[in-house]
Design a protein around this motif. Structure first.
Motif, PDB file in Angstrom:
ATOM      1  N   CYS A 153      19.302 -13.596  24.977  1.00 26.31           N
ATOM      2  CA  CYS A 153      20.357 -14.617  24.948  1.00 26.31           C
ATOM      3  C   CYS A 153      21.311 -14.396  23.771  1.00 26.31           C
ATOM      4  N   HIS A 211      24.443 -11.868  24.424  1.00 27.91           N
ATOM      5  CA  HIS A 211      25.631 -12.262  25.203  1.00 27.91           C
ATOM      6  C   HIS A 211      26.860 -12.217  24.295  1.00 27.91           C
ATOM      7  N   LYS A 224      22.626 -19.439  16.250  1.00 25.92           N
ATOM      8  CA  LYS A 224      21.298 -19.578  16.880  1.00 25.92           C
ATOM      9  C   LYS A 224      20.290 -18.644  16.222  1.00 25.92           C
ATOM     10  N   ALA A 254      22.875 -14.948  31.336  1.00 28.07           N
ATOM     11  CA  ALA A 254      23.076 -16.376  31.652  1.00 28.07           C
ATOM     12  C   ALA A 254      21.918 -16.907  32.496  1.00 28.07           C
ATOM     13  N   SER A 281      19.143 -17.636  30.168  1.00 30.40           N
ATOM     14  CA  SER A 281      19.454 -18.870  29.448  1.00 30.40           C
ATOM     15  C   SER A 281      19.083 -20.093  30.291  1.00 30.40           C
ATOM     16  N   SER A 341      18.763 -21.998  24.549  1.00 28.26           N
ATOM     17  CA  SER A 341      19.561 -21.359  25.594  1.00 28.26           C
ATOM     18  C   SER A 341      20.909 -20.885  25.052  1.00 28.26           C
ATOM     19  N   ARG A 342      21.349 -19.726  25.483  1.00 26.26           N
ATOM     20  CA  ARG A 342      22.681 -19.215  25.192  1.00 26.26           C
ATOM     21  C   ARG A 342      23.004 -18.148  26.214  1.00 26.26           C
ATOM     22  N   CYS A 347      30.586 -21.990  28.726  1.00 26.71           N
ATOM     23  CA  CYS A 347      29.455 -22.231  29.640  1.00 26.71           C
ATOM     24  C   CYS A 347      29.664 -21.472  30.947  1.00 26.71           C
ATOM     25  N   ASN A 380      23.137 -24.849  32.865  1.00 27.69           N
ATOM     26  CA  ASN A 380      21.710 -24.751  32.513  1.00 27.69           C
ATOM     27  C   ASN A 380      20.930 -26.043  32.735  1.00 27.69           C
TER      28      ASN A 380
END
Ligand code: ZN
Length: 369
Positions: free
Chosen positions: A14, A17, A47, A113, A116, A139-140, A155, A159
């Protein structure tokens, strides 16, 4: 009986990305000079540094750390049309592209994604199966702005909504509550569940921050979903007390009325006092408070079932302290970490007159609910 711990759903992928070149959130080109190394505000570092701080403080060792597989296509189709997924997958193998406004990605972005979204879905699953007491999904890319047929605001897949839809299908839930305290309006989640009573969506956000044309108090849902959407737009600069007032006057009473079987938090840290994308002036103790209040409500209403899904937060230096405080509250493990920005943040909070004004606005809204 084995101890039921807090699950922490994380996958290094994640953090790999990336979007198109930006300076902060301005796409490079025209008058916008290519950035230095910091570049795009939606970077992995906020993150990564949160996870690093948790590793160093010993908090990670107290958690049940897991990854998750990519969310299956049949589960993606519960929210997104096939044409959207096919286009995303196709661009992803061709080296990347754009799925909407401020929703760019590089090679392999589709699979990242899906991981994520998979982290969010498996976090909910683990809680509902009783494998862990509650859970956090790092999540990312994030998800709460994503609409079924278009990405937006960093986005790419919805998610939280995807995870909730799979949980409803698997576990036959009839009442899920979403609290979105990312500083931006949770417009995607709102839109997806706008006509349904089985998902109560509540968004606390800086008024007209992003998107500028959604998130109004009058938007309460439609049809059988009427009354099951609550927007709490907050005045810029409101700080810690505006979040306490919003929880006490609106969010917690709404949860008590709804009696959810599960609480899902769309958790951004972009309401912080040093975030470059907002002006809300919250600090790490605000996030600790929000989590503790939500955890207490979950204990009282739904056997402690609460799942937190990471959304925004763009201060690489400060997100780690806000996230660490929140995960301490979620897990009940206090470490020796202190927030180097806390004292000055508390001194900079707005004065009594401002707080009275914000509280009056919230009291008025609470009377109409
Ligand atoms: Zn945000």
């Amino acid at each position: 009986m084995t101890e039921r711990r807090t699950g922490f759903f994380f996958d290094e992928k994640c953090l790999w990305h990336f979007g198109k070149p930006h300076a902060l959130f301005f796409p490079v080109g025209g008058w916008v000079q290519p950035p230095n190394a910091a570049g795009y505000c939606e970077s992995p570092d906020s993150k990564r540094r949160l996870k690093s701080l948790m590793d160093v403080s010993g908090l990670t060792a107290q958690l049940d750390v897991r990854s998750a597989p990519m969310l299956a296509r049949e589960d993606l189709l519960r929210v997104h049309p096939a044409a959207y997924l096919d286009r995303f997958a196709d661009l992803s193998v061709k080296g990347g592209g754009d799925m909407g406004f401020e929703a760019s990605f590089g090679p392999g972005g589709y699979d990242i994604a899906r991981i994520s979204a998979g982290l969010a879905a498996d976090a909910i699953d683990a809680v509902l199966r009783g494998e862990v007491h509650n859970a956090y999904a790092l999540s990312r890319p994030p998800g709460h702005h994503c609409l079924p047929d278009t990405g937006m605001g960093f986005c790419l897949l919805a998610n939280g909504a995807l995870a909730i839809e799979r949980a409803i299908a698997r576990h036959k839930l009839s009442r899920v509550a979403v609290i979105d305290w990312d500083v931006h309006h949770g417009n995607g989640t709102e839109a997806i569940f706008y006509e349904r009573p089985d998902v109560l969506t509540i968004s606390l956000h800086q008024e007209k921050c992003f998107p500028t044309d959604t998130g109004r108090t009058g938007d309460r849902g439609r049809g059988s979903g009427e009354g099951y959407n609550i927007n709490v737009p907050l005045l810029p600069g409101g700080g810690h007390q505006s979040y306490v007032d919003a929880m006490e006057l609106i969010v917690l009473p709404a949860l008590e009325r709804y009696r959810p079987e599960l609480i899902v938090v769309a958790c951004g840290f972009d309401a912080s006092i040093v975030d470059p994308l907002s002006r809300m002036m919250a600090h790490s103790e605000t996030f600790r408070y929000l989590m503790q209040a939500t955890r207490d409500a979950a204990d009282q209403l739904c056997k402690g079932r609460v799942v937190v899904i990471h959304e925004g937060g763009y201060s690489e230096a400060y997100v780690p302290f806000c996230g660490h405080a929140l995960i301490e509250a979620l897990s009940g493990h206090r470490t020796a970490v202190t927030d180097p920005n806390l004292e000055i943040s508390i001194e900079q909070q707005p004065g009594a007159e401002f707080q009275k004004l914000q509280r009056r606005i919230l009291e008025e809204q609470a009377r109409d609910l």
